[in-house]
Design a protein around this motif. Structure first.
Motif, short mmCIF file in Angstrom:
data_model
loop_
_atom_site.label_atom_id
_atom_site.label_comp_id
_atom_site.label_asym_id
_atom_site.label_seq_id
_atom_site.Cartn_x
_atom_site.Cartn_y
_atom_site.Cartn_z
N PRO A 357 -4.41 19.51 -37.00
CA PRO A 357 -3.95 19.85 -35.64
C PRO A 357 -2.51 20.36 -35.67
O PRO A 357 -1.70 19.97 -36.51
CB PRO A 357 -4.06 18.51 -34.89
N ASP A 358 -2.19 21.24 -34.73
CA ASP A 358 -0.86 21.84 -34.69
C ASP A 358 0.24 20.80 -34.54
O ASP A 358 1.37 21.00 -34.99
CB ASP A 358 -0.78 22.85 -33.54
N GLY A 359 -0.08 19.67 -33.90
CA GLY A 359 0.93 18.63 -33.69
C GLY A 359 1.38 17.95 -34.96
O GLY A 359 2.37 17.20 -34.95
N LEU A 360 0.70 18.21 -36.08
CA LEU A 360 1.09 17.59 -37.36
C LEU A 360 1.67 18.61 -38.33
O LEU A 360 1.94 18.27 -39.48
CB LEU A 360 -0.13 16.91 -38.00
N ARG A 361 1.89 19.82 -37.88
CA ARG A 361 2.40 20.85 -38.79
C ARG A 361 3.84 20.58 -39.21
O ARG A 361 4.26 20.94 -40.31
CB ARG A 361 2.31 22.23 -38.14
N THR A 362 4.60 19.96 -38.34
CA THR A 362 6.00 19.63 -38.62
C THR A 362 6.19 18.13 -38.47
O THR A 362 5.72 17.53 -37.50
CB THR A 362 6.94 20.37 -37.66
N VAL A 363 6.90 17.52 -39.41
CA VAL A 363 7.12 16.07 -39.38
C VAL A 363 8.25 15.75 -38.42
O VAL A 363 9.33 16.36 -38.47
CB VAL A 363 7.45 15.53 -40.78
N THR A 364 8.00 14.80 -37.53
CA THR A 364 9.02 14.29 -36.62
C THR A 364 9.02 12.77 -36.69
O THR A 364 8.05 12.17 -37.19
CB THR A 364 8.72 14.73 -35.17
N PRO A 365 10.08 12.10 -36.18
CA PRO A 365 10.07 10.63 -36.18
C PRO A 365 8.87 10.07 -35.43
O PRO A 365 8.34 9.02 -35.80
CB PRO A 365 11.39 10.28 -35.48
N GLU A 366 8.43 10.79 -34.40
CA GLU A 366 7.32 10.28 -33.58
C GLU A 366 5.95 10.42 -34.28
O GLU A 366 5.06 9.60 -34.06
CB GLU A 366 7.27 11.01 -32.25
N ASN A 367 5.77 11.46 -35.09
CA ASN A 367 4.45 11.66 -35.70
C ASN A 367 4.44 11.36 -37.20
O ASN A 367 3.47 11.70 -37.89
CB ASN A 367 3.95 13.09 -35.45
N ALA A 368 5.49 10.74 -37.71
CA ALA A 368 5.61 10.55 -39.16
C ALA A 368 4.43 9.76 -39.73
O ALA A 368 3.90 10.10 -40.79
CB ALA A 368 6.92 9.86 -39.49
N VAL A 369 3.99 8.72 -39.04
CA VAL A 369 2.88 7.91 -39.53
C VAL A 369 1.59 8.74 -39.56
O VAL A 369 0.86 8.76 -40.56
CB VAL A 369 2.68 6.64 -38.69
N TYR A 452 11.92 2.96 -39.05
CA TYR A 452 12.24 4.30 -39.54
C TYR A 452 12.40 5.27 -38.38
O TYR A 452 13.35 6.06 -38.34
CB TYR A 452 11.15 4.80 -40.48
N ALA A 453 11.48 5.23 -37.43
CA ALA A 453 11.53 6.15 -36.29
C ALA A 453 12.81 5.94 -35.49
O ALA A 453 13.47 6.91 -35.07
CB ALA A 453 10.30 5.96 -35.41
N ALA A 454 13.17 4.68 -35.29
CA ALA A 454 14.39 4.38 -34.53
C ALA A 454 15.62 4.90 -35.27
O ALA A 454 16.54 5.49 -34.67
CB ALA A 454 14.50 2.88 -34.28
N ALA A 455 15.68 4.68 -36.59
CA ALA A 455 16.81 5.14 -37.39
C ALA A 455 16.89 6.66 -37.41
O ALA A 455 17.98 7.24 -37.34
CB ALA A 455 16.69 4.59 -38.82
#
Length: 465
Positions: A357-369, A452-455
């Motif tokens: 899915p397009d939402g996983l193409r780039t890593v962000t703190p919110e979608n890292a897992v 990790y996401a918070a940091a």
């Protein structure tokens, strides 16, 4: 940007893809090898029966043949497509590699398999209905057609270990890929062990014979065949090991358990004792004992051997060019195949996988897992289960570690160059290694991912300010 030729990933969460394929394949090997060995045994018995005028041997052929119609040609024909289905969804590019190299060879195998299936019906139902000469010709055609199916399949299986000749990489051609030193060592070993299987399974039918003299005679013939083939097969296993790719020596030393050789010897000793006892005392040959020995050879003989073969060809799944995670690892000019490792190194897997899915193409703190899980599914799940059970659970390789940075650095060091013993090279981007590390830490402790996401968010705010 190039797109990797990947497919959607199938992951069985409890036992793992590898074990699903392995369980189906091991059961199929027992049934198919028994069928081939029995076909040649029938040829031998029919020859003796007509030469020495012993019609009771034909009665045994009929009884064993009727048993095989269910055991090998019904159940075996179910597990055969089961292998096709499970391997196609677990390793679609692996199956594609075999088909593109051996499509006509496989078509040839199917021709001989049709002859084999027709032959088993003819040899059973034409006893006493055609003249001896015709029936004996049927027996020989049946036996040789069965053996030919094994020759062809073993050649394809050997290619999965490595192509028969190095020229295959530059020139292609199924003859270059099919015929190699491993092919014939592999064939010889399987032929030997298939007679052992035939002798064990044949005991189930012998146990039901009412004629004591015939029971004694067949038990003796099966026992001698099983003993000799078992000893020869174990000796040929040593030859087979010398025909493997050089790098597998390291894998064998580190991946196969120390008790592997001993367990195989113990299994052969148990089966050998069974043959000796039933030869001396045929009355002890009852169906429950014969069925138990069939399970013994399946669980303690076939399963370890098939598992070992799968392990020692890692990190490849076919032809020493396709990784088990479906990434093409080297150029094969003879097949117009180019390595995908440069694309993976340049852009990573998230940006180049066609089915994410397009939402996983780039890593962000919110979608890292979620991104890390997608990477693990794509790159790891063919060899490692993502749950706590099944084949090589991935979390077991990191102890109790939940430090994302430490896991990330370990992954980069181990996977970037493919310098490990049997792991494929995975030159992911820095963000992808970090997402994978977050996911692995999350498996151990979900709070680690939250931390990790918070940091990461705090770092982003500090950078903006």
């Amino acid at each position: 940007m190039e797109i990797l030729g990947l497919y959607p990933t199938w992951s069985e969460p409890f036992v793992g893809n590898g074990w699903v394929v392995g369980i189906i394949a091991t059961i199929h090997v027992l049934m198919s090898h028994t069928a081939v060995g029995a076909a040649l045994f029938f040829t031998y018995l029919a020859t003796i029966a007509y030469r020495d005028d012993r019609p009771e041997l034909l009665d045994y052929i009929k009884s064993y043949g009727l048993f095989l119609l269910i055991f090998s040609y019904v159940l075996g024909s179910i597990t055969g497509p089961g292998i096709w289905y499970s391997t196609t969804v677990a390793s679609p590019r692996g199956i594609s590699a075999l088909i593109h190299s051996f499509v006509w060879k496989w078509a040839t195998e199917w021709v001989f398999f049709v002859i084999e299936v027709v032959g088993v019906y003819l040899i059973i139902y034409l006893i006493g209905k055609v003249d001896k000469r015709t029936h004996l010709k049927i027996a020989w055609i049946f036996g040789l057609a069965s053996l030919t199916t094994m020759l062809i399949i073993v050649g394809i299986l050997s290619f999965m270990m490595w192509p028969g000749k190095a020229a295959w990489f530059a020139e292609g051609g199924y003859l270059n890929g099919f015929y190699g030193s491993n092919t014939f060592a592999h064939l010889a070993m399987r032929v030997a062990f298939m007679f052992t299987m035939t002798a064990v399974v044949g005991g189930i039918v012998v146990a039901g014979l009412k004629d004591k003299a015939l029971k004694r005679d067949i038990a003796r013939r099966l026992g001698i065949m099983g003993l000799i083939s078992g000893v020869i097969g174990f000796g040929l296993l040593k030859w087979y090991m010398t025909t493997l790719p050089p790098e597998t020596e390291v894998v064998v030393a580190n991946r196969l358990p120390a008790y592997f050789d001993d367990s195989m010897l113990i299994t052969l000793a148990i089966i050998g004792t069974y043959f000796i006892v039933t030869m001396i005392q045929p009355r002890l040959l009852i169906r429950s004992v014969a069925a138990t020995m069939t399970v013994v050879i399946l669980v303690f003989g076939l399963w370890p051997e098939e598992t070992a073969r799968e392990s020692i060809r890692k990190p490849f799944v076919a032809g020493q060019y396709l990784y088990s995670n479906q990434i093409v690892a080297r150029d094969v000019p003879g097949m117009n195949i180019e390595s995908e490792l440069p694309t993976l190194a340049a852009h990573g897997v998230l940006a180049t996988h066609p089915f994410l899915p397009d939402g996983l193409r780039t890593v962000t703190p919110e979608n890292a897992v979620a991104a890390g899980e997608a990477i693990a599914l794509t790159m790891c799940s063919n060899c490692h289960n993502l749950s706590e059970t099944g084949i090589r659970p991935i979390r077991n390789y990191f102890g109790d570690e939940t430090d994302v940075a430490a896991i990330r650095d370990y992954l980069k060091a181990a996977l970037s160059t493919g310098a490990t013993m049997y792991m494929p090279a995975m030159p992911l981007t820095h963000d992808e290694f970090e997402a994978l590390a977050v996911y692995i830490a999350w498996l151990e402790d979900p709070a680690a991912a939250d931390a990790y996401a918070a940091a990461a968010r705090r770092l982003a705010l500090d950078t903006e300010n």
